[in-house]
Motif scaffolding. Structure first.
Motif, PDB file in Angstrom:
ATOM      1  N   ASP A 286       0.842  -1.196   0.000  1.00 37.69           N
ATOM      2  CA  ASP A 286       0.000   0.000   0.000  1.00 37.69           C
ATOM      3  C   ASP A 286       0.880   1.251   0.000  1.00 37.69           C
ATOM      4  OD1 ASP A 286      -2.203   1.698   0.383  1.00 37.69           O
ATOM      5  OD2 ASP A 286      -2.043   1.544   2.572  1.00 37.69           O
ATOM      6  N   TYR A 287       0.444   2.276  -0.704  1.00 40.54           N
ATOM      7  CA  TYR A 287       1.138   3.574  -0.684  1.00 40.54           C
ATOM      8  C   TYR A 287       0.168   4.634  -0.163  1.00 40.54           C
ATOM      9  CZ  TYR A 287       5.212   2.138  -3.503  1.00 40.54           C
ATOM     10  OH  TYR A 287       6.383   1.557  -3.947  1.00 40.54           O
ATOM     11  N   ALA A 288       0.650   5.487   0.747  1.00 40.88           N
ATOM     12  CA  ALA A 288      -0.208   6.566   1.264  1.00 40.88           C
ATOM     13  C   ALA A 288      -0.050   7.801   0.380  1.00 40.88           C
ATOM     14  CB  ALA A 288       0.187   6.898   2.698  1.00 40.88           C
ATOM     15  N   PRO A 289      -1.161   8.517   0.142  1.00 42.61           N
ATOM     16  CA  PRO A 289      -1.074   9.748  -0.654  1.00 42.61           C
ATOM     17  C   PRO A 289      -0.631  10.923   0.210  1.00 42.61           C
ATOM     18  CG  PRO A 289      -3.353   9.354  -0.023  1.00 42.61           C
ATOM     19  CD  PRO A 289      -2.542   8.218   0.559  1.00 42.61           C
ATOM     20  N   MET A 290      -0.090  11.956  -0.406  1.00 42.33           N
ATOM     21  CA  MET A 290       0.333  13.139   0.356  1.00 42.33           C
ATOM     22  C   MET A 290       0.177  14.392  -0.499  1.00 42.33           C
ATOM     23  SD  MET A 290       1.393  14.211   3.246  1.00 42.33           S
ATOM     24  CE  MET A 290       2.065  12.925   4.253  1.00 42.33           C
ATOM     25  N   LEU A 291      -0.400  15.414   0.109  1.00 44.00           N
ATOM     26  CA  LEU A 291      -0.494  16.723  -0.544  1.00 44.00           C
ATOM     27  C   LEU A 291       0.518  17.638   0.133  1.00 44.00           C
ATOM     28  CD1 LEU A 291      -2.246  18.501  -2.595  1.00 44.00           C
ATOM     29  CD2 LEU A 291      -3.357  19.374  -0.543  1.00 44.00           C
ATOM     30  N   SER A 292       1.453  18.164  -0.678  1.00 44.16           N
ATOM     31  CA  SER A 292       2.442  19.111  -0.146  1.00 44.16           C
ATOM     32  C   SER A 292       2.029  20.501  -0.607  1.00 44.16           C
ATOM     33  CB  SER A 292       3.823  18.764  -0.692  1.00 44.16           C
ATOM     34  OG  SER A 292       4.721  19.825  -0.438  1.00 44.16           O
ATOM     35  N   THR A 293       1.837  21.406   0.349  1.00 46.40           N
ATOM     36  CA  THR A 293       1.394  22.774   0.018  1.00 46.40           C
ATOM     37  C   THR A 293       2.445  23.763   0.505  1.00 46.40           C
ATOM     38  OG1 THR A 293      -0.911  22.076   0.242  1.00 46.40           O
ATOM     39  CG2 THR A 293      -0.486  24.451   0.291  1.00 46.40           C
ATOM     40  N   GLN A 294       2.915  24.597  -0.407  1.00 47.90           N
ATOM     41  CA  GLN A 294       3.918  25.617  -0.078  1.00 47.90           C
ATOM     42  C   GLN A 294       3.210  26.960   0.075  1.00 47.90           C
ATOM     43  OE1 GLN A 294       7.062  24.469   0.279  1.00 47.90           O
ATOM     44  NE2 GLN A 294       6.325  22.452  -0.342  1.00 47.90           N
ATOM     45  N   VAL A 295       3.423  27.596   1.229  1.00 46.29           N
ATOM     46  CA  VAL A 295       2.760  28.875   1.511  1.00 46.29           C
ATOM     47  C   VAL A 295       3.815  29.903   1.928  1.00 46.29           C
ATOM     48  CG1 VAL A 295       0.810  29.954   2.705  1.00 46.29           C
ATOM     49  CG2 VAL A 295       0.917  27.485   2.558  1.00 46.29           C
ATOM     50  N   ILE A 296       3.744  31.072   1.318  1.00 47.00           N
ATOM     51  CA  ILE A 296       4.675  32.154   1.678  1.00 47.00           C
ATOM     52  C   ILE A 296       3.870  33.376   2.127  1.00 47.00           C
ATOM     53  CG2 ILE A 296       6.541  33.673   0.867  1.00 47.00           C
ATOM     54  CD1 ILE A 296       7.206  31.511  -1.252  1.00 47.00           C
ATOM     55  N   PHE A 297       4.236  33.919   3.296  1.00 44.48           N
ATOM     56  CA  PHE A 297       3.615  35.131   3.841  1.00 44.48           C
ATOM     57  C   PHE A 297       4.666  36.231   3.945  1.00 44.48           C
ATOM     58  CE2 PHE A 297       0.931  31.798   5.684  1.00 44.48           C
ATOM     59  CZ  PHE A 297      -0.345  32.355   5.680  1.00 44.48           C
ATOM     60  N   ASN A 298       4.184  37.461   4.031  1.00 40.98           N
ATOM     61  CA  ASN A 298       5.053  38.562   4.451  1.00 40.98           C
ATOM     62  C   ASN A 298       5.248  38.430   5.954  1.00 40.98           C
ATOM     63  OD1 ASN A 298       6.162  40.404   2.661  1.00 40.98           O
ATOM     64  ND2 ASN A 298       4.132  41.236   2.169  1.00 40.98           N
ATOM     65  N   THR A 299       6.438  38.774   6.468  1.00 44.59           N
ATOM     66  CA  THR A 299       6.680  38.579   7.907  1.00 44.59           C
ATOM     67  C   THR A 299       5.846  39.499   8.787  1.00 44.59           C
ATOM     68  OG1 THR A 299       8.591  39.995   7.608  1.00 44.59           O
ATOM     69  CG2 THR A 299       9.032  37.669   7.856  1.00 44.59           C
ATOM     70  N   GLU A 300       5.432  40.643   8.251  1.00 44.29           N
ATOM     71  CA  GLU A 300       4.683  41.592   9.103  1.00 44.29           C
ATOM     72  C   GLU A 300       3.462  40.925   9.728  1.00 44.29           C
ATOM     73  OE1 GLU A 300       3.878  44.625   6.190  1.00 44.29           O
ATOM     74  OE2 GLU A 300       6.006  44.471   5.678  1.00 44.29           O
ATOM     75  N   GLY A 301       3.350  41.100  11.018  1.00 38.56           N
ATOM     76  CA  GLY A 301       2.145  40.604  11.704  1.00 38.56           C
ATOM     77  C   GLY A 301       2.174  39.117  12.016  1.00 38.56           C
ATOM     78  N   ILE A 302       3.305  38.432  11.724  1.00 38.85           N
ATOM     79  CA  ILE A 302       3.381  37.006  12.068  1.00 38.85           C
ATOM     80  C   ILE A 302       4.488  36.792  13.081  1.00 38.85           C
ATOM     81  CG2 ILE A 302       3.765  34.651  11.235  1.00 38.85           C
ATOM     82  CD1 ILE A 302       2.670  35.450   8.562  1.00 38.85           C
ATOM     83  N   GLU A 303       4.108  36.237  14.224  1.00 44.00           N
ATOM     84  CA  GLU A 303       5.076  35.952  15.285  1.00 44.00           C
ATOM     85  C   GLU A 303       5.378  34.458  15.273  1.00 44.00           C
ATOM     86  OE1 GLU A 303       6.580  37.707  18.082  1.00 44.00           O
ATOM     87  OE2 GLU A 303       6.277  39.379  16.683  1.00 44.00           O
ATOM     88  N   LEU A 304       6.571  34.091  14.815  1.00 45.88           N
ATOM     89  CA  LEU A 304       6.974  32.683  14.893  1.00 45.88           C
ATOM     90  C   LEU A 304       7.746  32.494  16.192  1.00 45.88           C
ATOM     91  CD1 LEU A 304       8.473  31.364  11.514  1.00 45.88           C
ATOM     92  CD2 LEU A 304       6.521  30.482  12.741  1.00 45.88           C
ATOM     93  N   PRO A 305       7.571  31.347  16.871  1.00 47.78           N
ATOM     94  CA  PRO A 305       8.433  31.096  18.033  1.00 47.78           C
ATOM     95  C   PRO A 305       9.894  31.196  17.586  1.00 47.78           C
ATOM     96  CG  PRO A 305       6.719  29.429  17.880  1.00 47.78           C
ATOM     97  CD  PRO A 305       6.610  30.253  16.643  1.00 47.78           C
TER      98      PRO A 305
END
Length: 444
Positions: A286-305
């Motif tokens: 059996d093979y499992a399916p996978m959806l890879s999604t690439q998302v890019i944001f502007n850094t303003e307003g996003i706090e990453l740890p």
């Protein structure tokens, strides 16, 4: 067509490429047959406005230096990018919130991922009587050893992330052979781990990628051996008097030795007339399916740890997204200035609907889940997905019997070899190592 002493390598994913490269180094004549115009299989990278996107594997854990050695041989040494220290912290979602985990024993007791009761249950592991030495699922095995809550919140998300698998179907002997062995030998996985202290490796393990993404590796190998690559589809393999005949979309080739690095389902269909039992065993993988999604944001307003590899989501949370890799945290040099880049993973053994659902609707759904988990109010600048219908082979309970079929088929047909991720392991380094070992065996 084809010279008798030439080895035919079938399939130009990383397994076939690494096998071909090792044959090339050993001075053994070969041809690599790959149906796609591009080699590399599920390794797929591209660059958008200075940000490197990987739609297949996102990083390579080079434990023993074999990836660095290969990179040096093909002229990529200067292109290696090592992971930042950020990768040591991982996050797991519990009750809709991100909780941190670091790879130390202490973290088990300080984390909020599991309750106090679950922590006590883990501590009781050395006192739990040992189970059977028969194969069983990772889920059954670890639920017995460490309890259900730790299984659901620590084990399940990790295995969904690495294998896209269902822990109640994948085999303990395949996935956790050392732990399974420790339970039998020492009566406890904790005691076994303490007793069989890690052998000190000569080489420092490193997690890495390349300046243009993982595909830079497969492209570099391909360019070194381009004279020996045939862009044809393998349609059949049969035994001849002193070797094999491989039929392709463009002709027939004979060879004394054939190495298959085709996916199990492809090899299954070309072997029907030649090795029916093996063909059947391959078709059942059996093979499992996978959806890879690439998302890019502007850094303003996003706090990453400040640090973190990304987060994983237990199935118990009822969130469709499996997890996210914070690419701009772990490989900052590969994200353009002022941007934050995420790789989102959806699908796996638990979510086959990904194969038929409208991808744009899935993207919007998982984007809203990401935004809620990470408190992002802005819209992304860029979003692109790639669906891998058969992404990762699943090593289900009883896979030993399938491995036996491989061995029996090779014994009955000297000169025919089976390689690839369903034989050698799902990671790129597993396949590189497997290819190296196989060619050494052929040389000997």
């Amino acid at each position: 067509m084809g010279k008798e002493n030439e080895i035919l390598v079938l399939g130009g994913g990383i397994s076939g490429l690494a096998t071909s490269w090792n044959l090339h180094k050993a001075g053994i004549p070969f041809k690599l047959i790959e149906k796609q115009p591009e080699t590399g299989g599920v390794i797929s990278s591209s660059t958008v406005d200075g940000t490197v996107l990987d739609f297949g594997p996102n990083s390579l854990r080079d434990r023993d230096g074999s990836i660095r050695k290969l990179a040096e041989e093909i002229g990529l040494k200067e292109e290696i990018v090592e992971i930042s220290e950020a990768f040591k912290t991982r996050f797991i979602v519990r009750d809709g919130e991100l909780q941190s985990l670091t790879p130390s024993l202490k973290t088990i007791f300080t984390t909020n991922v599991i309750s106090g009761k679950a922590k006590w249950r883990i501590l009781a592991e050395p006192f739990i009587s040992k189970g059977t030495s028969e194969d069983e699922s990772v889920g059954e095995f670890l639920e017995r050893r460490i309890g259900k809550e730790a299984l659901e919140y620590l084990v399940d998300p990790v295995f969904s992330g690495i294998y896209a698998g269902d822990i109640y179907r994948i085999s303990k002997k395949e996935i956790l052979p050392k732990l399974a062995e420790n339970e039998q030998k020492f009566g406890s996985i904790a005691m076994g781990t303490l007793r069989s202290r890690k052998e000190k490796s000569e080489v420092k393990p490193v997690v890495l990628t390349f300046k243009k993404g993982i595909q830079q590796l497969t492209e570099a190998i391909s360019s070194k051996i381009s004279d020996y690559i045939l862009n044809e589809e393998v349609t059949g393999v049969r035994k001849t008097g002193n070797g094999f005949e491989v039929e392709t979309s463009k002709g027939k080739y004979t060879a004394e030795k054939v190495i298959s690095c085709l996916p199990a389902y492809s090899l299954s269909s070309v072997l029907k007339g030649f090795a029916p039992a093996l063909s059947h065993a391959l078709s059942s993988i059996d093979y499992a399916p996978m959806l890879s999604t690439q998302v890019i944001f502007n850094t303003e307003g996003i706090e990453l740890p400040r640090s973190g590899f990304g987060f994983l989501i237990p199935r118990k949370e009822n969130i469709r997204l499996l997890g996210a890799i914070w690419k701009s945290s772990i490989f900052p040099a590969l994200t353009s200035e002022g941007k934050i880049h995420f790789t989102l993973m959806t699908g796996g053994a638990h979510d086959r609907d990904i194969l038929t659902d409208d991808i744009q609707k899935v993207e919007q759904h998982i984007l809203s889940e990401l935004s809620e988990l990470m408190h992002i109010s802005s819209k992304p600048e860029f979003l692109r997905s790639k669906l891998w219908r058969k992404a990762i082979p699943q090593f289900h309970v009883g896979y030993e019997a399938t491995r036996l079929e491989f061995k029996q088929a090779e014994a009955a047909n000297p000169g025919f070899y089976i390689g690839g991720n369903y034989r050698w392991g799902v990671s790129v380094p597993d396949c590189v190592k497997g290819a190296e070992n196989l060619v050494q065996k052929i040389e000997a």
